[in-house]
Design an enzyme around this catalytic site. Structure first.
Site, PDB file in Angstrom:
ATOM      1  N   ASN A   9      -0.045  -8.277   7.709  1.00 46.22           N
ATOM      2  CA  ASN A   9       1.110  -7.781   8.467  1.00 46.22           C
ATOM      3  C   ASN A   9       0.683  -6.456   9.091  1.00 46.22           C
ATOM      4  OD1 ASN A   9       3.520  -6.840   9.427  1.00 46.22           O
ATOM      5  ND2 ASN A   9       4.493  -6.565   7.412  1.00 46.22           N
ATOM      6  N   LYS A  11       2.203  -4.696  11.166  1.00 43.33           N
ATOM      7  CA  LYS A  11       3.347  -3.819  11.468  1.00 43.33           C
ATOM      8  C   LYS A  11       3.195  -3.265  12.895  1.00 43.33           C
ATOM      9  CE  LYS A  11       3.925  -3.165   6.574  1.00 43.33           C
ATOM     10  NZ  LYS A  11       4.338  -2.357   5.447  1.00 43.33           N
ATOM     11  N   HIS A  95      11.826  -8.652   6.604  1.00 43.15           N
ATOM     12  CA  HIS A  95      11.043  -7.593   5.960  1.00 43.15           C
ATOM     13  C   HIS A  95      11.955  -6.397   5.701  1.00 43.15           C
ATOM     14  CE1 HIS A  95       8.086  -4.522   5.151  1.00 43.15           C
ATOM     15  NE2 HIS A  95       7.189  -5.482   4.995  1.00 43.15           N
ATOM     16  N   GLU A  97      11.516  -3.327   5.867  1.00 43.92           N
ATOM     17  CA  GLU A  97      11.470  -2.254   6.873  1.00 43.92           C
ATOM     18  C   GLU A  97      12.426  -2.555   8.025  1.00 43.92           C
ATOM     19  OE1 GLU A  97       7.250  -2.169   7.536  1.00 43.92           O
ATOM     20  OE2 GLU A  97       6.942  -1.203   5.599  1.00 43.92           O
ATOM     21  N   GLU A 167       8.595  -8.800  -2.289  1.00 45.86           N
ATOM     22  CA  GLU A 167       8.153  -7.484  -1.854  1.00 45.86           C
ATOM     23  C   GLU A 167       9.052  -6.419  -2.457  1.00 45.86           C
ATOM     24  OE1 GLU A 167       5.502  -8.485   1.475  1.00 45.86           O
ATOM     25  OE2 GLU A 167       6.975  -7.009   2.099  1.00 45.86           O
ATOM     26  N   GLY A 173       3.770   0.164   0.741  1.00 45.02           N
ATOM     27  CA  GLY A 173       3.193   1.356   1.350  1.00 45.02           C
ATOM     28  C   GLY A 173       3.138   2.569   0.432  1.00 45.02           C
ATOM     29  N   SER A 212       1.440  -2.867  -1.564  1.00 41.26           N
ATOM     30  CA  SER A 212       0.262  -2.123  -2.024  1.00 41.26           C
ATOM     31  C   SER A 212      -0.820  -3.005  -2.654  1.00 41.26           C
ATOM     32  CB  SER A 212       0.679  -1.013  -2.994  1.00 41.26           C
ATOM     33  OG  SER A 212       1.514  -0.075  -2.329  1.00 41.26           O
TER      34      SER A 212
HETATM   35  P1  PGA Z   1       1.602  -2.586   2.130  1.00 44.00           P
HETATM   36  O1  PGA Z   1       2.717  -3.408   2.928  1.00 44.00           O
HETATM   37  O2  PGA Z   1       0.516  -3.553   1.778  1.00 44.00           O
HETATM   38  O3  PGA Z   1       1.155  -1.518   3.088  1.00 44.00           O
HETATM   39  O4  PGA Z   1       2.275  -2.034   0.918  1.00 44.00           O
HETATM   40  C1  PGA Z   1       3.112  -4.681   2.489  1.00 44.00           C
HETATM   41  C2  PGA Z   1       4.208  -5.215   3.362  1.00 44.00           C
HETATM   42  O5  PGA Z   1       5.019  -4.446   3.859  1.00 44.00           O
HETATM   43  O6  PGA Z   1       4.272  -6.419   3.603  1.00 44.00           O
END
Ligand code: PGA
Length: 250
Positions: A9, A11, A95, A97, A167, A173, A212
């Site tokens: 992903n 982003k 997601h 976010e 998630e 993150g 992460s």
């Molecule tokens: P990350 O993001 O690996 O940077 O923690 C995972 C995600 O948002 O799918």
């Protein structure tokens, strides 16, 4: 043992030049790895670039969102058919976010899930709890509601051939991944929740872990029975790190 699925992903990162390099590096490192399914979800404007570079390769591509509507006066939205036009086969839905920053409701997310399914796209449905919810011990209730909204609206069969990504919001993150036991326990809960309505859909369902993931922790996470792969944010921006995660899944 079913093949694992690893999804990058990206982003809102990258540009034409850096994406080109990153996709070429992905191809160099991953083309010979034929024991794991790999997908990269790029920002919308780069779908054409992904299509021209990845077509015919072992890497599939997809988007990070789609409209809940098929067509019409919806300024700024992108439909499932438009994703089909660029050969996308996967789409991330719900997601956190987006759910937090753009106020996506469970109902909207359910409608997007249906849009994806009815246009031949594989939805990757993100579910997960906040840290406060985990500390209050209500994480299963929270995730159950996210799943149930879709089941109540469309029936559990809709999960056939779909992907769910657990998630935990506190792990995204932050560098603080869930432990393999924490993740396994939620993955098992998700599978059982769907199985109570439709056993076949649940047993074929791929349940990814996201938050992460790195090449080191991926090894233990991917060993767990109900963890079928990962959704990878930060580490997917480095071809070397992403390769490490894919190798852990292979
Ligand atoms: P990350 O993001 O690996 O940077 O923690 C995972 C995600 O948002 O799918």
């Amino acid at each position: 043992m079913p093949r694992k699925l690893v999804v990058a992903n990206w982003k809102m990162h990258g540009n034409l030049i850096s994406n080109h390099q990153l996709m070429i590096d992905y191809l160099d490192r991953l083309s010979a790895l034929n024991t794991v399914d790999v997908v990269v979800c790029v920002p919308y404007p780069y779908l054409a670039q992904a299509q021209s570079l990845l077509n015919g390769s072992v890497i599939a591509w997809g988007a990070q969102n789609l409209s809940k509507d098929s067509v019409g006066a919806f300024t700024g939205e992108v439909s499932a058919n438009m994703l089909n036009d660029f050969g996308a086969t996967y789409v991330i839905i719900g997601h956190s976010e987006r759910a937090t920053a753009y106020c996506e409701s469970d109902e909207n997310i359910a409608a997007k899930f249906m849009q994806a399914k009815s246009h031949g796209l594989t939805p990757i449905l993100c579910v997960g709890e906040t840290l406060i919810e985990r500390e209050a011990g209500v994480m299963e209730m929270v995730v159950a509601k996210q799943i149930d909204t879709i089941i109540n609206r469309y029936g559990a069969e809709i999960f056939s051939g779909a992907v769910v990504s657990y998630e935990p919001i506190w792990a995204i993150g932050t560098g603080l991944a869930a432990t393999p036991d924490q993740a396994q326990s939620m993955h098992e809960f998700i599978r059982n929740r769907i199985a109570s309505h439709n056993k076949e859909a649940a047993s074929a369902l791929k349940i990814l872990y996201g938050g992460s993931v790195n090449p080191q922790n991926a090894v233990q996470l991917f060993r767990m029975q109900d963890i079928d792969g990962g959704l990878i944010g930060k580490c997917s921006l480095s071809a070397q790190e992403f390769e490490g995660v894919c190798r852990a899944a292979s």
